[in-house]
Design a protein around this motif. Structure first.
Motif, PDB file in Angstrom:
ATOM      1  N   CYS A 153       0.837  -1.202   0.000  1.00  0.00           N
ATOM      2  CA  CYS A 153       0.000   0.000   0.000  1.00  0.00           C
ATOM      3  C   CYS A 153       0.875   1.257   0.000  1.00  0.00           C
ATOM      4  O   CYS A 153       1.723   1.434   0.873  1.00  0.00           O
ATOM      5  N   ASN A 154       0.703   2.102  -0.996  1.00  0.00           N
ATOM      6  CA  ASN A 154       1.539   3.306  -1.052  1.00  0.00           C
ATOM      7  C   ASN A 154       0.734   4.566  -0.781  1.00  0.00           C
ATOM      8  O   ASN A 154       1.022   5.628  -1.288  1.00  0.00           O
ATOM      9  N   LYS A 155      -0.327   4.388   0.005  1.00  0.00           N
ATOM     10  CA  LYS A 155      -1.073   5.564   0.457  1.00  0.00           C
ATOM     11  C   LYS A 155      -1.517   5.347   1.900  1.00  0.00           C
ATOM     12  O   LYS A 155      -1.381   4.243   2.434  1.00  0.00           O
ATOM     13  N   LEU A 156      -2.048   6.404   2.500  1.00  0.00           N
ATOM     14  CA  LEU A 156      -2.564   6.288   3.863  1.00  0.00           C
ATOM     15  C   LEU A 156      -4.076   6.225   3.800  1.00  0.00           C
ATOM     16  O   LEU A 156      -4.703   6.963   3.044  1.00  0.00           O
ATOM     17  N   ARG A 157      -4.662   5.331   4.589  1.00  0.00           N
ATOM     18  CA  ARG A 157      -6.117   5.284   4.680  1.00  0.00           C
ATOM     19  C   ARG A 157      -6.514   5.876   6.035  1.00  0.00           C
ATOM     20  O   ARG A 157      -6.151   5.340   7.083  1.00  0.00           O
ATOM     21  N   LEU A 158      -7.203   6.987   5.985  1.00  0.00           N
ATOM     22  CA  LEU A 158      -7.559   7.752   7.191  1.00  0.00           C
ATOM     23  C   LEU A 158      -9.043   7.572   7.504  1.00  0.00           C
ATOM     24  O   LEU A 158      -9.885   7.788   6.628  1.00  0.00           O
ATOM     25  N   ASP A 182      -5.322   2.976   8.240  1.00  0.00           N
ATOM     26  CA  ASP A 182      -3.963   3.104   8.795  1.00  0.00           C
ATOM     27  C   ASP A 182      -3.913   4.102   9.938  1.00  0.00           C
ATOM     28  O   ASP A 182      -3.164   3.941  10.896  1.00  0.00           O
ATOM     29  N   ILE A 183      -4.700   5.168   9.774  1.00  0.00           N
ATOM     30  CA  ILE A 183      -4.715   6.221  10.789  1.00  0.00           C
ATOM     31  C   ILE A 183      -6.164   6.677  10.989  1.00  0.00           C
ATOM     32  O   ILE A 183      -7.037   6.366  10.172  1.00  0.00           O
ATOM     33  N   GLY A 184      -6.401   7.411  12.064  1.00  0.00           N
ATOM     34  CA  GLY A 184      -7.753   7.894  12.324  1.00  0.00           C
ATOM     35  C   GLY A 184      -7.711   9.174  13.131  1.00  0.00           C
ATOM     36  O   GLY A 184      -6.734   9.427  13.841  1.00  0.00           O
ATOM     37  N   PHE A 185      -8.755   9.981  12.983  1.00  0.00           N
ATOM     38  CA  PHE A 185      -8.961  11.142  13.855  1.00  0.00           C
ATOM     39  C   PHE A 185     -10.121  10.779  14.772  1.00  0.00           C
ATOM     40  O   PHE A 185     -11.239  10.550  14.302  1.00  0.00           O
ATOM     41  N   VAL A 186      -9.860  10.770  16.082  1.00  0.00           N
ATOM     42  CA  VAL A 186     -10.928  10.360  17.011  1.00  0.00           C
ATOM     43  C   VAL A 186     -10.669  10.941  18.395  1.00  0.00           C
ATOM     44  O   VAL A 186      -9.532  11.300  18.717  1.00  0.00           O
ATOM     45  N   GLY A 187     -11.719  11.048  19.215  1.00  0.00           N
ATOM     46  CA  GLY A 187     -11.573  11.604  20.562  1.00  0.00           C
ATOM     47  C   GLY A 187     -10.790  10.650  21.458  1.00  0.00           C
ATOM     48  O   GLY A 187     -10.960   9.436  21.374  1.00  0.00           O
TER      49      GLY A 187
END
Ligand code: ATP
Ligand code: ZN
Length: 291
Positions: free
Chosen positions: A7-12, A71-76
């Motif tokens: 995988c050559n991208k980030l999945r947010l 791969d990454i996330g924005f969360v409280g």
């Protein structure tokens, strides 16, 4: 945990709708990342950064990131601690600030957490509340409910509640008072454990941009005029990135001074600058700040 060798991208993963959605989208935009299609879809591609965005319920984000589906996330932070998943916090995001607090009916006296001994507490955060009670050496019954926690005491379901608070107005309207803050939260960037080297690099680029946006928000650009015989005092009040820029004004004996001030000591320094003889003070927002 799924290693993404190719995988050559980030999945947010971000919240699909709710309190964190708009600020999450805004942060991406401020980082110069454009998201192509609408939010009605489950996912969208960035047009100018190797990033794919998944729109999910906030409660599901830690699990998706732990599993490596995102791969990454924005969360409280509140959700991360409650769900207790194997994800690492990579950066605080500075929005979605709230606190998880114990509240009881207004008319009751409260002096310590011992009040809660043997009582019934309604909450959507049983893990964090349990943890708090253990630290306090208090035994109470936790009643888990998923929404409208604030009405629980009024309908006889619980003696106290533990819920997220930002202004306190919801508590007030339901005849409750906040007596204890047990957890302070804000939105954070979480990452999965098995990022490949390309993704690690992409994440570094993203975090670099987020930090520049955050720094800019906490700082203001300041311009002022100073009589030359006061310059030394005035400059000593200004922290600046390195040292302030000083330019001669057309009017003999005066200079223009430019610098950067932190939001925290902002008013304090402005007052001192005025006292020291600064005039025509202009304060302007900064869009990005790269140190
Ligand atoms: P979803 O449908 O995604 O499950 P939700 O109803 O669980 O949404 P929201 O109310 O949108 O969640 O809140 C999302 C997050 O926003 C919270 O987990 C918390 O981190 C943050 N937040 C900030 N201020 C508040 C507040 N005053 N009340 C509740 N949450 C807040
Ligand atoms: Zn939720």
């Amino acid at each position: 945990m799924k290693a993404n060798i190719e995988c050559n991208k980030l999945r947010l993963a971000i919240q699909k709708s709710g309190r964190l959605h708009d600020d999450s989208m805004k942060l991406l935009k401020e980082c110069g990342i454009d998201i192509s299609n609408g939010v009605n879809k489950l996912k969208a591609e960035a047009t100018n950064f190797p990033l794919e965005v998944f729109f999910l319920r906030d409660d599901d984000i830690p699990q998706y990131v732990e599993d490596g589906v995102a791969d990454i996330g924005f969360v409280g932070e509140n959700v991360i601690f409650e769900k207790n998943k194997q994800v690492a916090i990579a950066e605080k995001l500075g929005f979605g600030k709230c606190r998880l607090s114990i509240a009881i009916p207004k008319g009751q006296d409260y002096s310590s957490s011992q009040f809660l001994q043997g009582k019934k507490i309604a909450t959507s955060y049983p893990v964090i509340v349990n943890n708090y009670l253990q630290r306090q050496g208090v035994t109470a019954e936790i009643h888990e409910i998923s929404g409208s926690v604030e009405i629980a005491p009024g309908i006889g379901l619980a003696d106290a509640i533990c819920d997220l608070v930002s202004s306190g107005s919801t508590l007030f309207m339901n005849g409750l008072k906040e007596v204890e803050v047990i957890f302070e939260s804000q939105a954070v960037l979480i990452k999965q454990a098995a990022l490949n080297p390309t993704q690690v690099q992409l994440l570094e680029r993203l975090i670099f941009r987020i930090q520049a946006v955050k720094k800019a928000k906490n700082n203001k650009y300041i311009l002022l005029n100073a009589p030359n015989d006061r310059l030394k005092d005035i400059i000593s009040l200004l922290p600046g990135m390195k040292s302030p820029t000083v330019l001669p004004l057309a009017t003999e004996g005066w200079s223009s001074v430019h610098s950067v001030l932190n939001e925290n000591d902002f008013w304090n320094i402005i007052e001192q600058l005025k006292e020291a003889g600064a005039e025509g003070i202009l304060v302007v927002p900064i869009e990005k700040m790269i140190m």
